[in-house]
Design a protein around this motif. Structure first.
Motif, PDB file in Angstrom:
ATOM      1  N   VAL A  31      46.684 107.742 -20.423  1.00  0.00           N
ATOM      2  CA  VAL A  31      45.478 107.455 -19.640  1.00  0.00           C
ATOM      3  C   VAL A  31      45.307 108.518 -18.564  1.00  0.00           C
ATOM      4  O   VAL A  31      46.258 108.853 -17.855  1.00  0.00           O
ATOM      5  CB  VAL A  31      45.573 106.065 -18.972  1.00  0.00           C
ATOM      6  N   ALA A  32      44.093 109.050 -18.449  1.00  0.00           N
ATOM      7  CA  ALA A  32      43.740 109.981 -17.372  1.00  0.00           C
ATOM      8  C   ALA A  32      42.221 110.111 -17.347  1.00  0.00           C
ATOM      9  O   ALA A  32      41.533 109.657 -18.268  1.00  0.00           O
ATOM     10  CB  ALA A  32      44.403 111.348 -17.557  1.00  0.00           C
ATOM     11  N   ARG A  33      41.719 110.730 -16.302  1.00  0.00           N
ATOM     12  CA  ARG A  33      40.264 110.907 -16.196  1.00  0.00           C
ATOM     13  C   ARG A  33      39.743 111.996 -17.118  1.00  0.00           C
ATOM     14  O   ARG A  33      38.650 111.882 -17.663  1.00  0.00           O
ATOM     15  CB  ARG A  33      39.884 111.256 -14.751  1.00  0.00           C
ATOM     16  N   ASP A  34      40.502 113.069 -17.277  1.00  0.00           N
ATOM     17  CA  ASP A  34      40.037 114.258 -17.980  1.00  0.00           C
ATOM     18  C   ASP A  34      40.334 114.121 -19.480  1.00  0.00           C
ATOM     19  O   ASP A  34      41.471 114.289 -19.917  1.00  0.00           O
ATOM     20  CB  ASP A  34      40.735 115.487 -17.400  1.00  0.00           C
ATOM     21  N   PRO A  56      40.670 107.903 -22.083  1.00  0.00           N
ATOM     22  CA  PRO A  56      40.065 108.452 -20.870  1.00  0.00           C
ATOM     23  C   PRO A  56      39.508 107.330 -20.000  1.00  0.00           C
ATOM     24  O   PRO A  56      38.762 106.468 -20.485  1.00  0.00           O
ATOM     25  CB  PRO A  56      38.936 109.342 -21.399  1.00  0.00           C
ATOM     26  N   ALA A  57      39.888 107.316 -18.741  1.00  0.00           N
ATOM     27  CA  ALA A  57      39.427 106.263 -17.838  1.00  0.00           C
ATOM     28  C   ALA A  57      39.603 106.710 -16.396  1.00  0.00           C
ATOM     29  O   ALA A  57      40.647 107.258 -16.034  1.00  0.00           O
ATOM     30  CB  ALA A  57      40.205 104.967 -18.077  1.00  0.00           C
ATOM     31  N   ASP A  58      38.580 106.465 -15.601  1.00  0.00           N
ATOM     32  CA  ASP A  58      38.645 106.722 -14.160  1.00  0.00           C
ATOM     33  C   ASP A  58      39.043 105.418 -13.481  1.00  0.00           C
ATOM     34  O   ASP A  58      38.251 104.476 -13.395  1.00  0.00           O
ATOM     35  CB  ASP A  58      37.277 107.202 -13.665  1.00  0.00           C
ATOM     36  N   LEU A  59      40.268 105.357 -12.994  1.00  0.00           N
ATOM     37  CA  LEU A  59      40.796 104.109 -12.440  1.00  0.00           C
ATOM     38  C   LEU A  59      40.274 103.809 -11.048  1.00  0.00           C
ATOM     39  O   LEU A  59      40.608 102.751 -10.486  1.00  0.00           O
ATOM     40  CB  LEU A  59      42.325 104.139 -12.439  1.00  0.00           C
ATOM     41  N   THR A  60      39.447 104.694 -10.501  1.00  0.00           N
ATOM     42  CA  THR A  60      38.780 104.356  -9.240  1.00  0.00           C
ATOM     43  C   THR A  60      37.560 103.469  -9.487  1.00  0.00           C
ATOM     44  O   THR A  60      36.964 102.966  -8.535  1.00  0.00           O
ATOM     45  CB  THR A  60      38.337 105.608  -8.467  1.00  0.00           C
ATOM     46  N   GLY A  64      36.555 101.674 -15.578  1.00  0.00           N
ATOM     47  CA  GLY A  64      37.758 102.351 -16.051  1.00  0.00           C
ATOM     48  C   GLY A  64      38.971 101.434 -16.039  1.00  0.00           C
ATOM     49  O   GLY A  64      39.764 101.414 -16.995  1.00  0.00           O
ATOM     50  N   ARG A  65      39.126 100.671 -14.972  1.00  0.00           N
ATOM     51  CA  ARG A  65      40.265  99.751 -14.887  1.00  0.00           C
ATOM     52  C   ARG A  65      40.192  98.679 -15.966  1.00  0.00           C
ATOM     53  O   ARG A  65      41.199  98.324 -16.588  1.00  0.00           O
ATOM     54  CB  ARG A  65      40.335  99.122 -13.500  1.00  0.00           C
ATOM     55  N   GLU A  66      38.994  98.153 -16.192  1.00  0.00           N
ATOM     56  CA  GLU A  66      38.846  97.109 -17.207  1.00  0.00           C
ATOM     57  C   GLU A  66      39.149  97.639 -18.595  1.00  0.00           C
ATOM     58  O   GLU A  66      39.731  96.930 -19.429  1.00  0.00           O
ATOM     59  CB  GLU A  66      37.431  96.539 -17.141  1.00  0.00           C
ATOM     60  N   ARG A  67      38.788  98.887 -18.848  1.00  0.00           N
ATOM     61  CA  ARG A  67      39.064  99.473 -20.165  1.00  0.00           C
ATOM     62  C   ARG A  67      40.567  99.524 -20.425  1.00  0.00           C
ATOM     63  O   ARG A  67      41.039  99.185 -21.513  1.00  0.00           O
ATOM     64  CB  ARG A  67      38.459 100.868 -20.237  1.00  0.00           C
TER      65      ARG A  67
END
Length: 255
Positions: A31-34, A56-60, A64-67
């Motif tokens: 998991v990461a944004r990029d 890919p997920a933006d945890l902010t 993204g967190r739900e994914r």
């Protein structure tokens, strides 16, 4: 075959976790944004025969967190090890930082750890096996001008200790990793000048991960890598808080 999910998996401690867990024979969920960096990292593992899923997920963000939480809670593809490694700080102290930036940092450092841990644990407990590793920091034992970051890492430490107690006799473990200075992209991303990153205070990410996983296997709850930081952690625990605050403030002024 067991599966490990690692957040912030494309660099630094997260990448070191992914590499070590791949060598241990685990399937990976990275998991990461990029997304491009994720795919590049995954390609290297797949060439060595390691099954990898990229997420890919933006945890902010809540989305993204739900994914990632949905993936952790999927009973058809259980995750046996969650490494909550993604984290960030910023250069600006509290009163000069933008409120939106402070909230985004809090969501990454605290909300994501809470939400992803909550998503992963019920399945682990039901299966009677698994572990959660939450990455905090030595700064969580102290305080300083970046008070939000130190407070967030203190929360991660206390939260994980509480989880470990609540998981007794379930077959599931929780450990908090509290490294000191580590040679990663972390400081550069925050715009912090930390010099040459040499000397005994600086650790390699691979060493941090090796010691963390060894501590996890021993059943420890708090992992502080390296003898020098173990001694420092004891001293920080023994010192009165006013004295510790003055020492940290003096160290920051010298930087």
């Amino acid at each position: 075959m067991s599966t490990a999910l690692v957040t912030g998996a494309t660099a630094g401690i997260g990448a070191a976790f992914a590499a070590r867990l791949a060598r241990d024979g685990r399937d990976l969920v990275l998991v990461a944004r990029d997304g491009d960096r994720l795919e590049a990292a995954a390609a290297g593992y797949r060439e060595r025969g390691v099954p990898v899923q990229v997420l890919p997920a933006d945890l902010t963000t809540a989305e993204g967190r739900e994914r990632v939480a949905d993936r952790l809670a999927d009973p058809a593809a259980p995750v046996d090890l969650l490494v909550n490694n993604a984290g960030a700080t910023q250069r600006q102290p509290f009163l000069r930082a933008e409120p939106a930036a402070l909230l985004a940092q809090h969501d990454l450092n605290v909300t994501a750890v809470l939400q992803l841990t909550r998503a992963a644990l019920p399945g682990m407990v039901q299966r009677g096996r698994g572990a959660v590793v939450n990455v905090a920091s030595m700064l969580g034992f102290a305080t300083g001008s970046r008070s939000t970051y130190t407070a967030e890492k203190a929360w991660v430490t206390v939260f994980t200790e509480g989880m470990a107690a609540s998981l007794a006799d379930t077959g599931v473990r929780a450990l908090v990793l509290c490294p000191g200075f580590v040679r990663t992209e972390f400081h550069e991303r925050a715009g912090l000048d930390v010099g040459a990153r040499s000397g005994p205070a600086w650790l390699d990410a691979e060493r941090v991960v090796e010691e963390c996983l060894a501590d996890l296997a021993r059943g420890k709850v708090v992992s502080v890598p390296s003898p020098q930081y173990k001694v420092l952690a004891v001293l920080m625990d023994l010192l009165p808080r006013p004295v510790l605050r003055r020492l940290v403030a003096a160290a920051e002024r010298r930087r």
